[in-house]
Structures are given as C-alpha cells and as structure tokens.
Design a protein around this motif. Structure first.
Motif: not given
Length: 258
Positions: A86, A98, A209, A211, A234-235, A238
C-alpha cells in the motif's frame, strides 16, 4: 535482482514480478487449489517476461494460501505485505483498509509501510467481499454491478451484518417492493460502518489507502470516506497490494544479504 510476490487470496490469486523499476503482474481465480493457482500465476509471469524460474532471485508468498506454495523462498503474513504494498501504491499512507474475499483488515503504519498496529475480521463474512457476493446473488445481480446500481440512491437500513440474516433481510425488502439500488446502498453503508468500527479502535490516520478487490466498489469507498472524514486513495493496482509488498520485501531481503 528479479523478485516475485504471490498473494494467494480466498477468491483471487495475484502475482507481481519486479525487475529493477519494471514490473509485470497477473491474477486468476484461486479455485479449489491455492497451490495450483499460485503455480499458474508464477508460470504466467515467467512466460510474459520470457524467464525461467531459475532466473528469479527470491519469491515470497503471502495471503491465506501462502503455506501451500512450497516453491516460494519464504511465506509472510498478508498484514506485513499489504502495508508495504500500500505504501508503494500510495506513498505516505498511514492507514490501510484492505477488504478481501474472506476477511477485512485495517492496518495502521508509520507512513513508510511498516506496521504499527492492526485490526482484522477473519471470523465471519461480515464486511468482506464474500458478504457482498452473497448479497448480490440474493438480488440477482453480479457483484461488479453493485456500485452502479446504488449510485445516487438513498440507503435503506440493513439491520444485520450476519450474512445469513442479512440475506433474509434483503429478500424481505425486495418482497416489500424496496428499490434494489436503495438496498445495495444500505449494504455498502453497512460494510463501511463495520470497517470504520475496526479502524476507530486503532486510529483514523491522515492518508488512507484502500486495497483489495472491494476497493473497486465506488459505493463502499464513498461511505468509508464519509464515515472517516478523510480522503481515501484507491490505486488502479489496489488489488495487487499484497503481491507488490511481497515482491518489494523480497528485494529488500536480497539487498540486506549483500
């Protein structure tokens, strides 16, 4: 240095291969055999990269099926790997949420990917991807449709977080003619509230973050952000956080050994 991180989750197995600053990834359903899924994602990565397993310097396995991967050099907990992954995806994040298939985790870090505290729900399906799957099935939709169906809807109150009782409640609400979108919004809010209760036991953090597979659900993200009063990052990668973390830790172990 070429390292691989493999995150064997209850629903999806993810893998990341890192070669310097370059990386490749793959994922597939875990199915009935975590070991086979882990083997298959590794083979897919090797094929993509044009490498043999002998070219890999270090492999770390994580996730609930990590101990089944006898070809890995080391197995590590998902708490450690998700925190590090993360941080890689959202530098400076000091709180990681998560939500996976069978558990949900809230991890507090020092802002550099090192765990300082965590809370985990792994005793029941409440607040997990599995809970959302069961609720989606009860409404006759795919889990990937939930966020769009609930967009802009006023959430109805969902009283129970027990999967069995909540499923019965959803069926009753549908029979009463309550709009499906309102029910889904209520489910999203219930999941978020469950996770927020876990987070409040260890701290809200400054940069969060999100994930895991459920991070793709905009509805859950929205209710989490409202309840925590914080921005949530949020990538696009993720879902790969655990595998990224494992590959990064593998690289660090090689550097220390030199």
């Amino acid at each position: 240095m070429i390292t691989v991180g493999i995150d064997v989750g209850s629903i999806t197995t993810k893998a990341v291969l890192m070669n310097g600053s370059a990386w490749q990834s793959t994922l597939r359903p875990t199915g009935y055999s975590p070991r086979q899924a882990g083997r298959e994602v590794l083979d897919e990565l090797l094929d993509k990269a044009g490498l043999a397993q002998a070219d890999i310097d270090y492999i770390i396995a994580t996730g609930y099926g990590r101990i089944t991967l006898d070809f890995a050099d080391k197995a590590m907990t998902e708490i450690t790997c998700h925190a590090r992954g993360a941080h890689h995806l959202a530098p400076g994040a000091d709180l990681v949420i998560d939500i996976g298939g069978q558990d949900s985790k809230v991890i507090f870090t020092d802002g550099y990917g090192n765990v300082t505290d965590f809370s985990m729900n792994d005793k029941c399906a409440a607040g997990t991807g599995r809970f959302l799957q069961v609720m989606a099935a009860a409404m006759g939709v795919d889990v990937s449709e939930l966020a769009e169906l609930a967009r802009g809807m006023e959430p109805v109150q969902i009283s129970s977080m027990c999967t069995v009782f909540a499923e019965s409640e959803v069926i009753s609400l549908l029979a009463e003619g309550v709009e499906r979108g309102r029910i889904i919004a209520g489910i999203h809010r219930s999941v978020a509230n469950r996770v927020v209760a876990m987070a409040e036991r260890i701290g809200k953090g400054e940069l969060i973050a999100f994930t895991g597979g459920v991070a793709k659900n905009e509805g859950v993200k929205e209710y989490l952000a409202k309840a925590l009063g914080r921005e949530i990052v949020v990538s696009p990668e993720s879902q790969l956080a655990g595998a990224f973390g494992a590959a990064i830790i593998a690289r660090e172990k090689l550097l220390k050994a030199r």
